[in-house]
Design a protein around this motif. Sequence first.
Motif, PDB file in Angstrom:
ATOM      1  N   LEU A  37      22.490  14.717 -39.990  1.00  0.00           N
ATOM      2  CA  LEU A  37      21.873  16.028 -40.164  1.00  0.00           C
ATOM      3  C   LEU A  37      21.155  16.446 -38.882  1.00  0.00           C
ATOM      4  O   LEU A  37      21.278  17.580 -38.427  1.00  0.00           O
ATOM      5  CB  LEU A  37      20.889  16.020 -41.337  1.00  0.00           C
ATOM      6  CG  LEU A  37      20.100  17.308 -41.556  1.00  0.00           C
ATOM      7  CD1 LEU A  37      21.047  18.474 -41.862  1.00  0.00           C
ATOM      8  CD2 LEU A  37      19.079  17.130 -42.668  1.00  0.00           C
ATOM      9  N   PHE A  85      18.240  10.355 -41.205  1.00  0.00           N
ATOM     10  CA  PHE A  85      19.243  11.393 -41.477  1.00  0.00           C
ATOM     11  C   PHE A  85      19.895  11.821 -40.159  1.00  0.00           C
ATOM     12  O   PHE A  85      19.944  12.999 -39.828  1.00  0.00           O
ATOM     13  CB  PHE A  85      18.594  12.596 -42.181  1.00  0.00           C
ATOM     14  CG  PHE A  85      18.060  12.296 -43.530  1.00  0.00           C
ATOM     15  CD1 PHE A  85      18.922  12.086 -44.606  1.00  0.00           C
ATOM     16  CD2 PHE A  85      16.700  12.202 -43.743  1.00  0.00           C
ATOM     17  CE1 PHE A  85      18.430  11.804 -45.869  1.00  0.00           C
ATOM     18  CE2 PHE A  85      16.195  11.920 -45.009  1.00  0.00           C
ATOM     19  CZ  PHE A  85      17.057  11.714 -46.068  1.00  0.00           C
ATOM     20  N   GLN A 105      23.738  17.440 -36.271  1.00  0.00           N
ATOM     21  CA  GLN A 105      24.462  18.670 -36.560  1.00  0.00           C
ATOM     22  C   GLN A 105      23.584  19.912 -36.547  1.00  0.00           C
ATOM     23  O   GLN A 105      24.090  21.006 -36.354  1.00  0.00           O
ATOM     24  CB  GLN A 105      25.159  18.567 -37.927  1.00  0.00           C
ATOM     25  CG  GLN A 105      26.385  17.705 -37.901  1.00  0.00           C
ATOM     26  CD  GLN A 105      27.432  18.231 -36.939  1.00  0.00           C
ATOM     27  OE1 GLN A 105      27.758  19.408 -36.927  1.00  0.00           O
ATOM     28  NE2 GLN A 105      27.943  17.354 -36.109  1.00  0.00           N
ATOM     29  N   LYS A 106      22.279  19.751 -36.757  1.00  0.00           N
ATOM     30  CA  LYS A 106      21.438  20.941 -36.876  1.00  0.00           C
ATOM     31  C   LYS A 106      20.062  20.789 -36.232  1.00  0.00           C
ATOM     32  O   LYS A 106      19.679  21.574 -35.390  1.00  0.00           O
ATOM     33  CB  LYS A 106      21.297  21.312 -38.353  1.00  0.00           C
ATOM     34  CG  LYS A 106      20.589  22.618 -38.580  1.00  0.00           C
ATOM     35  CD  LYS A 106      20.788  23.092 -39.994  1.00  0.00           C
ATOM     36  CE  LYS A 106      19.984  24.293 -40.356  1.00  0.00           C
ATOM     37  NZ  LYS A 106      20.101  25.446 -39.574  1.00  0.00           N
ATOM     38  N   ASP A 120      14.413  11.928 -38.891  1.00  0.00           N
ATOM     39  CA  ASP A 120      15.638  12.346 -38.205  1.00  0.00           C
ATOM     40  C   ASP A 120      16.526  11.150 -37.855  1.00  0.00           C
ATOM     41  O   ASP A 120      17.742  11.283 -37.821  1.00  0.00           O
ATOM     42  CB  ASP A 120      15.298  13.151 -36.951  1.00  0.00           C
ATOM     43  CG  ASP A 120      14.827  14.557 -37.280  1.00  0.00           C
ATOM     44  OD1 ASP A 120      15.140  15.062 -38.381  1.00  0.00           O
ATOM     45  OD2 ASP A 120      14.154  15.166 -36.426  1.00  0.00           O
TER      46      ASP A 120
END
Length: 118
Positions: free
Chosen positions: A23, A20, A26-27, A17
């Motif tokens: 990502l 990324f 955002q999610k 995480d």
Amino acid sequence: MNSFDNVTEKRPKNKRDTFFYNLWRQKNVCKDLLHDQVDIFHGLTGEIPLGIRKTGIPVVVTIHDLIFLRFPKFYSFIDYKIHKYKAQYAVNNADMVVAVSEQTKQDIIDFFGIDAEK
């Protein structure tokens, strides 16, 4: 007790995480918010994670400006679309919207049709 003892900045908990990060932000952050039993989420930069409504966590978002809608010629087509999507998603899915000025409040109402009471 410091008045900020109950405020926590959330960061990724693992290397994937962290790598990324966008990502996660955002999610995937939604899983961490649920795991950590967060009472309220405040999106400080005019955006909120996708799917946060499904968590049941109350959401506040602060909108600083909508300059990309007022002056789209200063943005590339893709940047304009991304900013617009994120802002529209945020104001539509937040329980409360904080506008940093009366002009921003009016822009949110005019561009997105959001009730002034929100």
